[in-house]
Design a protein around this motif. Structure first.
Motif, short mmCIF file in Angstrom:
data_model
loop_
_atom_site.label_atom_id
_atom_site.label_comp_id
_atom_site.label_asym_id
_atom_site.label_seq_id
_atom_site.Cartn_x
_atom_site.Cartn_y
_atom_site.Cartn_z
N LEU A 70 0.82 -1.20 0.00
CA LEU A 70 0.00 0.00 0.00
C LEU A 70 0.87 1.27 0.00
O LEU A 70 0.57 2.24 -0.70
N ILE A 71 1.94 1.24 0.76
CA ILE A 71 2.85 2.40 0.79
C ILE A 71 3.48 2.61 -0.58
O ILE A 71 3.62 3.74 -1.05
N GLU A 72 3.84 1.51 -1.24
CA GLU A 72 4.39 1.61 -2.60
C GLU A 72 3.39 2.24 -3.57
O GLU A 72 3.78 2.90 -4.53
N LYS A 73 2.10 2.05 -3.29
CA LYS A 73 1.06 2.60 -4.15
C LYS A 73 0.65 4.01 -3.74
O LYS A 73 -0.32 4.56 -4.28
N GLY A 74 1.36 4.59 -2.80
CA GLY A 74 1.12 5.99 -2.45
C GLY A 74 0.26 6.23 -1.23
O GLY A 74 -0.07 7.38 -0.92
N PHE A 75 -0.10 5.17 -0.49
CA PHE A 75 -0.87 5.36 0.75
C PHE A 75 0.08 5.75 1.88
O PHE A 75 1.17 5.20 2.01
N THR A 76 -0.36 6.70 2.70
CA THR A 76 0.44 7.15 3.84
C THR A 76 -0.22 6.68 5.13
O THR A 76 -1.33 7.12 5.45
N PRO A 77 0.42 5.78 5.88
CA PRO A 77 -0.19 5.29 7.12
C PRO A 77 -0.40 6.41 8.14
O PRO A 77 0.37 7.38 8.19
N ILE A 78 -1.44 6.27 8.93
CA ILE A 78 -1.67 7.17 10.06
C ILE A 78 -0.92 6.58 11.24
O ILE A 78 -1.35 5.59 11.83
N SER A 79 0.23 7.15 11.56
CA SER A 79 1.11 6.55 12.57
C SER A 79 0.70 6.90 13.99
O SER A 79 0.94 6.14 14.92
N LYS A 80 0.08 8.08 14.17
CA LYS A 80 -0.33 8.50 15.51
C LYS A 80 -1.86 8.51 15.57
O LYS A 80 -2.51 9.25 14.85
N GLY A 81 -2.40 7.68 16.43
CA GLY A 81 -3.84 7.63 16.59
C GLY A 81 -4.53 6.73 15.58
O GLY A 81 -5.75 6.64 15.57
N PHE A 93 -5.11 4.93 6.79
CA PHE A 93 -4.26 5.70 5.90
C PHE A 93 -4.88 7.07 5.64
O PHE A 93 -6.11 7.22 5.63
N GLN A 94 -4.05 8.05 5.41
CA GLN A 94 -4.50 9.43 5.25
C GLN A 94 -5.29 9.62 3.96
O GLN A 94 -5.01 9.00 2.94
N SER A 95 -6.27 10.55 4.04
CA SER A 95 -7.05 10.92 2.85
C SER A 95 -6.78 12.35 2.41
O SER A 95 -7.17 12.74 1.31
N GLY A 96 -6.13 13.12 3.26
CA GLY A 96 -5.92 14.54 2.99
C GLY A 96 -6.90 15.42 3.73
O GLY A 96 -6.74 16.65 3.76
N LEU A 97 -7.92 14.83 4.33
CA LEU A 97 -8.90 15.55 5.13
C LEU A 97 -8.81 15.08 6.57
O LEU A 97 -8.65 13.87 6.83
N GLN A 98 -8.92 15.98 7.51
CA GLN A 98 -8.82 15.62 8.92
C GLN A 98 -9.98 14.73 9.33
O GLN A 98 -11.14 15.01 9.01
N ASN A 99 -9.65 13.64 10.02
CA ASN A 99 -10.62 12.69 10.55
C ASN A 99 -11.41 11.96 9.46
O ASN A 99 -12.49 11.42 9.70
N VAL A 100 -10.86 11.95 8.25
CA VAL A 100 -11.40 11.13 7.17
C VAL A 100 -10.24 10.24 6.71
O VAL A 100 -9.18 10.75 6.32
N CYS A 101 -10.41 8.93 6.77
CA CYS A 101 -9.29 8.06 6.44
C CYS A 101 -9.74 6.81 5.70
O CYS A 101 -10.88 6.35 5.84
N TYR A 102 -8.83 6.29 4.91
CA TYR A 102 -9.01 4.97 4.30
C TYR A 102 -8.54 3.93 5.30
O TYR A 102 -7.60 4.16 6.06
N ALA A 103 -9.19 2.77 5.31
CA ALA A 103 -8.84 1.78 6.32
C ALA A 103 -9.12 0.36 5.84
O ALA A 103 -9.87 0.15 4.87
N THR A 104 -8.52 -0.59 6.53
CA THR A 104 -8.74 -2.01 6.28
C THR A 104 -9.19 -2.67 7.57
O THR A 104 -8.85 -2.22 8.67
N ARG A 105 -9.94 -3.74 7.43
CA ARG A 105 -10.37 -4.53 8.58
C ARG A 105 -10.21 -6.00 8.22
O ARG A 105 -10.70 -6.45 7.19
N ALA A 106 -9.52 -6.74 9.06
CA ALA A 106 -9.29 -8.17 8.81
C ALA A 106 -9.58 -8.96 10.07
O ALA A 106 -8.72 -9.14 10.92
N GLU A 107 -10.83 -9.41 10.21
CA GLU A 107 -11.22 -10.26 11.32
C GLU A 107 -11.64 -11.61 10.75
O GLU A 107 -11.96 -11.73 9.57
N ASP A 108 -11.67 -12.62 11.60
CA ASP A 108 -12.09 -13.94 11.15
C ASP A 108 -13.46 -13.85 10.49
O ASP A 108 -14.41 -13.29 11.04
#
Length: 306
Positions: A178-189, A198-213
Motif C-alpha cells: 500500500l505504501i508503494e502505491k502511495g498510501f500514507t499510514p496514520i502513525s499516531k492515533g 491511511f491518510q485521505s488529505g482531510l482531517q478525521n477522514v481516512c481509508y482503512a482495512t479490517r481483517a477479522e475472522d
C-alpha cells in the motif's frame, strides 16, 4: 592445571551503590557490552537527557545502522511499575523506535507488557537482566536478554503465536504494498491490531482495512459529526460512485456520528489460514482500497478545495 575460581553472586548495590550516580554512567561507558547482549550497535550515547515535560531518560542513544532513537531505562532492583511507566512515557516523549529496560530481574507482569508492545508491531522492546558476581575479590557482570522482538529466525520456528503477532504478520506485506502505491499510514492515533488506517488529505477522514475472522473489508471512514457534511455531500453522487465500484458498496451511518463507505471481501478469512490463502485476501484488500481511493478521492479533493 590452572586455578578455576567460582563466581559468587552478589547484590548489584555491592558493585554500584547508586543507580544514577554509579550504574548509569558505568552502563553508558560500557554501552558496547549492552549492545552485544541485545544485538544492536549503539552510538551518540547521552545520559540523563531531559525530554521536555516528560522527565529525564537514563540513557538516550541511536542505532548505528538506522539512526533510530533508542531509550534505555535502567535500575538495580527488580522491575517495578514506576520504571515501567517511565520507560513508556520516555518512549512517547522521544518518539523512540527501540526501548531497552535493564533490571536485576523482571516480574512476569512486566514481561507480559513488554511482549505485548513487541507484538503491536510499532516498536522494538528489550528487557535485559543484569547480574553481578565476585571472583577472587573482583567484580564481574552478566547481561541476559529476557524479552526481545521477534527476529526472522524466530518467525520460521514452530512456536505459539498470539493474535497480535498473527495480525502483524498479515499486515506487514500488505502495508508495504500500500505504501508503494502511495498510501500514507496514520502513525499516531491510527487503528492497529485488526485494522490499519491511511491518510485521505482531510482531517478525521481516512481509508482503512479490517481483517477479522470471516470478515475482510476496506472502507473510507468519516469520524465525527463534523465530517457528516462531507459524507452527505458524497451521497449525492452515490449512484455514480456505486456504479464505478461495481455496485457492491455499503453506505453506513453510525449513531455516534461516524459514517463509512465499505467494500466487503467475497473471500472467507481466517487469520491462521495458509500463506497462499492470506495472500488472496491481501491482494483483494490492495486492489479494493486502490479502487476506492481512485473513485472517491477526486470528490474529496473537490470538497477540500471548496
Amino acid at each position: 592445571m590452572p586455578e578455576i575460581s567460582k563466581l559468587e553472586p552478589v547484590n548489584l548495590r555491592d558493585v554500584w551503590a547508586h543507580e544514577a550516580h554509579h550504574f548509569t554512567p558505568w552502563l553508558a561507558e560500557n554501552i558496547d557490552q549492552l549492545g552485544d547482549a541485545i544485538g544492536l550497535n549503539l552510538k551518540d550515547v547521552t545520559t540523563e537527557k531531559t525530554l521536555g515535560g516528560m522527565g529525564r531518560v537514563d540513557i538516550f542513544a541511536r542505532q548505528e545502522e538506522t539512526d533510530a532513537i533508542v531509550v534505555i531505562e535502567n535500575q538495580i532492583e527488580k522491575s517495578d511499575h514506576g520504571h515501567c511507566l517511565s520507560l513508556i512515557g520516555y518512549a512517547a516523549g522521544a518518539e523512540a523506535s527501540i526501548l531497552v529496560w535493564i533490571a536485576s530481574d523482571f516480574d512476569s507482569y512486566h514481561r507480559t507488557i513488554l511482549e505485548w508492545l513487541n507484538e503491536s508491531d510499532t516498536i522494538n522492546v528489550y528487557a535485559v537482566k543484569v547480574s553481578a558476581y565476585s571472583v577472587k575479590g573482583n567484580y564481574t557482570y552478566k547481561f541476559q536478554t529476557v524479552v526481545a522482538p521477534e527476529s526472522p529466525q524466530d518467525s520460521s520456528q514452530s512456536k505459539r503465536k498470539t493474535i497480535n503477532t498473527l495480525y502483524a504478520e498479515f499486515y506487514r506485506p500488505l502495508n508495504s504494498s500500500l505504501i508503494e502505491k502511495g498510501f500514507t499510514p496514520i502513525s499516531k492515533g491510527g487503528w492497529r491490531g485488526r485494522w490499519r488506517s491511511f491518510q485521505s488529505g482531510l482531517q478525521n477522514v481516512c481509508y482503512a482495512t479490517r481483517a477479522e475472522d470471516l470478515k475482510a473489508q476496506v472502507f473510507l471512514s468519516f469520524n465525527g459529526e463534523s465530517n457528516q457534511t462531507i459524507f452527505n455531500e458524497l451521497k449525492k453522487y452515490q449512484t455514480e460512485i456505486d456504479s464505478k465500484l461495481n455496485g457492491k458498496v455499503i453506505w453506513k451511518e453510525f449513531e455516534n456520528g461516524w459514517s463509512r463507505i465499505i467494500l466487503k471481501s467475497p473471500y472467507a478469512l481466517s487469520i491462521e489460514d495458509s500463506e497462499s490463502k492470506l495472500n488472496v485476501t491481501r491482494q483483494w484488500m490492495l486492489e479494493s482500497l486502490m479502487l476506492l481511493r481512485n473513485i472517491v478521492q477526486p470528490y474529496l479533493d473537490k470538497f477540500k478545495s471548496e
